[in-house]
Design a protein around this motif. Structure first.
Motif, PDB file in Angstrom:
ATOM      1  N   PRO A 172       0.839  -1.205  -0.039  1.00  0.00           N
ATOM      2  CA  PRO A 172       0.125   0.113   0.021  1.00  0.00           C
ATOM      3  C   PRO A 172       1.004   1.306  -0.018  1.00  0.00           C
ATOM      4  N   MET A 173       1.966   1.019   0.624  1.00  0.00           N
ATOM      5  CA  MET A 173       2.782   2.522   0.734  1.00  0.00           C
ATOM      6  C   MET A 173       3.452   2.552  -0.481  1.00  0.00           C
TER       7      MET A 173
ATOM      8  N   LYS B 112       1.074   4.275  -3.126  1.00  0.00           N
ATOM      9  CA  LYS B 112       0.899   5.792  -2.888  1.00  0.00           C
ATOM     10  C   LYS B 112       2.161   6.487  -3.227  1.00  0.00           C
TER      11      LYS B 112
ATOM     12  N   SER C 145      -4.956  -3.922   9.088  1.00  0.00           N
ATOM     13  CA  SER C 145      -5.837  -2.410   9.079  1.00  0.00           C
ATOM     14  C   SER C 145      -4.846  -1.381   9.637  1.00  0.00           C
TER      15      SER C 145
ATOM     16  N   ARG D  23      -2.137  -0.444   6.838  1.00  0.00           N
ATOM     17  CA  ARG D  23      -2.782   0.495   5.939  1.00  0.00           C
ATOM     18  C   ARG D  23      -3.059   2.035   6.573  1.00  0.00           C
ATOM     19  N   ALA D  24      -3.194   1.839   7.846  1.00  0.00           N
ATOM     20  CA  ALA D  24      -3.218   3.354   8.505  1.00  0.00           C
ATOM     21  C   ALA D  24      -2.015   3.988   8.465  1.00  0.00           C
TER      22      ALA D  24
ATOM     23  N   SER E 110       0.148   3.466   6.079  1.00  0.00           N
ATOM     24  CA  SER E 110       0.575   3.794   4.696  1.00  0.00           C
ATOM     25  C   SER E 110      -0.417   5.156   4.418  1.00  0.00           C
ATOM     26  N   GLU E 111      -1.657   5.201   4.826  1.00  0.00           N
ATOM     27  CA  GLU E 111      -2.287   6.305   4.470  1.00  0.00           C
ATOM     28  C   GLU E 111      -1.933   7.761   5.149  1.00  0.00           C
ATOM     29  N   THR E 112      -1.134   7.625   6.032  1.00  0.00           N
ATOM     30  CA  THR E 112      -0.690   8.902   6.595  1.00  0.00           C
ATOM     31  C   THR E 112       0.761   9.183   5.877  1.00  0.00           C
TER      32      THR E 112
ATOM     33  N   GLU F 161       3.300  10.922   3.678  1.00  0.00           N
ATOM     34  CA  GLU F 161       3.487  11.765   2.886  1.00  0.00           C
ATOM     35  C   GLU F 161       4.733  11.644   1.705  1.00  0.00           C
TER      36      GLU F 161
ATOM     37  N   GLU G  62       1.629  11.037  13.288  1.00  0.00           N
ATOM     38  CA  GLU G  62       0.395  10.199  12.910  1.00  0.00           C
ATOM     39  C   GLU G  62       0.635   8.772  13.102  1.00  0.00           C
ATOM     40  N   GLN G  63       1.797   8.497  12.457  1.00  0.00           N
ATOM     41  CA  GLN G  63       2.343   7.097  12.271  1.00  0.00           C
ATOM     42  C   GLN G  63       2.806   6.623  13.379  1.00  0.00           C
TER      43      GLN G  63
END
Length: 349
Positions: free
Chosen positions: A91-92, A95, A191, A194-195, A197-199, A201, A234-235
Motif C-alpha cells: 500500500p505504501m 501511494k 488495518s 494500512r493506517a 500507509s494512509e499517513t 507523505e 500520526e504514524q
C-alpha cells in the motif's frame, strides 16, 4: 520473486534482496545430514505437540489444518520475509508511485539500491531469528522455524537440545494459535499497516533521507531507531497501538513457554536464565544494529508484555484474561502495559 503489486513500477529489487540476504546470512552451524534431518523432524513434531499444550494452558483453540508449519534454513527465511515485506509495503509503495511515478534508469537504479538495503537487513536478521509467525501468507499465515539458528543457539548456550527445541516450539506455536484461534487478529494487523500507509507523505518520505539516517545513527547511542526517525506523529500513534498489540502477543507467548515448560521440559529454568542473558546482544556492532533497527524495542516487548500478562492472570485468572481476545477494543494500549490494573478496570469492570 513477485510482489503483491506487479503492475506497479518496482521500487525494490526483490530478487536482489533475496540473493544478497541469503549470501550475507550464511549457512549456519556445521551439521551432518543425519543431524539436520533429525533437527527438522524434531522441530516439526515439537510444533505439532505444542498445539495441544498451548490449548490446554491458554484455552485458545486453533482450528486444525490452517496455518502450515515450515522448518526452513536461513535462505528460506530470507525468501519468506521478502515476500511478507513486499505485501506489507504494497500500500505504501502504491501511494508513493501514484504521487511520483519512477521511470527509466533512475527507477532501475533506485530499485537496486533499495533491494541491496533490504537484502542487508534480511541477511543480518536471518542469523538471529529462531522462529516467527508470518501473518501475511495467505490465507491464514504460516509458522517458520529456522533450524540452523536453533541448533546454533542450543550449542552456544550448552543446553539440552531436545528441551530447547520444544521450548522454542512452544513460543512460536503460541503465535500461530493466537492468529488462528482469534480470527480478527490478522485483519486488525493489516488495518493498522494500512493506517500507516494512509499517513505517508511521499515527498517528506523521500526528502532528507541521508541526513535522517545519520541522525538515527547518532541517536542510536541513546536508543533511537531508524523506524522512529522515519515516522510522523500520526504514524507513531499507530505504531504505539501496534506496540501494545505485539507486546501482548510476545509476552503471552513467553508466559506460555515458561509456565507450560516445567511440565514437559525438565531444564526450562536453566534455558530461560541463559537465553535471557543472550537476548542482550553479544558485541558492540550487534548492539548498535539492534538499536538502529528497533530490535531493542522488541526485547522490551517480551519483558513488558510478559509482566502485563502475568499481572492480569494473577489478578483475575486465565479465563477472565482471555477477554483480551474478544476484539481490538480489548487490546492493551502501550500505556496499559505498565498499568494492568487500568486494563482490568477498563475491560473487565
Amino acid at each position: 520473486m513477485t510482489g503483491p503489486a506487479t503492475e506497479l513500477p518496482q521500487m525494490i529489487d526483490w530478487d536482489l534482496a533475496v540473493s544478497l540476504g541469503s549470501r550475507l546470512a550464511g549457512e549456519g552451524p556445521v551439521v551432518t545430514r543425519t543431524e539436520a534431518a533429525d533437527a527438522v523432524a524434531e522441530l516439526r513434531a515439537g510444533a505439532n505437540r505444542s498445539t495441544g499444550l498451548v490449548r490446554e494452558f491458554t484455552g485458545l483453540d486453533a482450528p486444525d489444518g490452517t496455518a502450515p508449519i515450515l522448518v526452513v534454513d536461513r535462505p528460506g527465511w530470507v525468501q519468506a520475509n521478502a515476500e511478507a515485506f513486499a505485501l506489507a509495503t504494497g500500500p505504501m509503495v502504491e501511494k508513493i508511485v501514484s504521487a511520483k511515478p519512477p521511470s527509466g534508469l533512475g527507477q532501475r537504479f533506485g530499485a537496486k539500491v533499495t533491494g541491496a538495503e533490504v537484502g542487508g537487513l534480511l541477511g543480518f536478521l536471518a542469523g538471529k531469528v529462531l522462529g516467527q509467525f508470518d501473518p501475511f501468507y495467505e490465507p491464514y499465515g504460516r509458522l517458520l522455524l529456522v533450524a540452523p539458528n536453533i541448533v546454533h543457539v542450543e550449542r552456544e548456550l550448552g543446553v539440552d537440545p531436545h528441551d530447547f527445541r520444544l521450548w522454542v516450539c512452544l513460543h512460536e506455536e503460541t503465535h500461530r494459535v493466537q492468529f488462528t484461534a482469534v480470527p480478527w487478529m490478522r485483519e486488525h494487523l493489516f488495518s493498522e499497516i494500512r493506517a500507516i500507509s494512509e499517513t505517508v507523505e511521499p515527498a517528506s518520505l523521500l526528502e532528507g533521507g541521508v541526513e535522517r539516517i545519520s541522525e538515527a545513527i547518532r541517536a542510536g547511542r541513546n536508543g533511537g531507531s531508524i523506524v522512529e526517525m522515519f515516522s510522523t506523529p500520526e504514524q507513531r500513534a499507530v505504531i504505539d497501538r501496534v506496540t501494545g498489540m505485539m507486546s501482548l502477543l510476545e509476552g503471552h507467548a513467553d508466559v506460555v513457554m515458561d509456565d507450560v515448560g516445567p511440565t514437559v521440559i525438565p531444564s526450562v529454568g536453566a534455558i530461560r536464565k541463559k537465553f535471557t542473558r543472550r537476548r542482550q546482544g553479544v558485541g558492540g556492532l550487534d548492539r548498535i544494529l539492534r538499536r538502529l533497527l528497533g530490535l531493542d524495542a522488541k526485547m522490551a516487548q517480551y519483558r513488558d508484555g510478559a509482566k502485563f500478562v502475568r499481572a492480569v492472570v494473577d489478578r483475575v485468572g486465565m479465563e477472565e484474561f482471555n477477554a483480551v481476545w474478544a476484539g481490538p477494543q480489548n487490546l492493551p494500549s502501550k500505556a496499559e502495559l505498565s498499568d494492568p490494573e487500568g486494563w482490568v478496570e477498563r475491560v473487565l469492570a
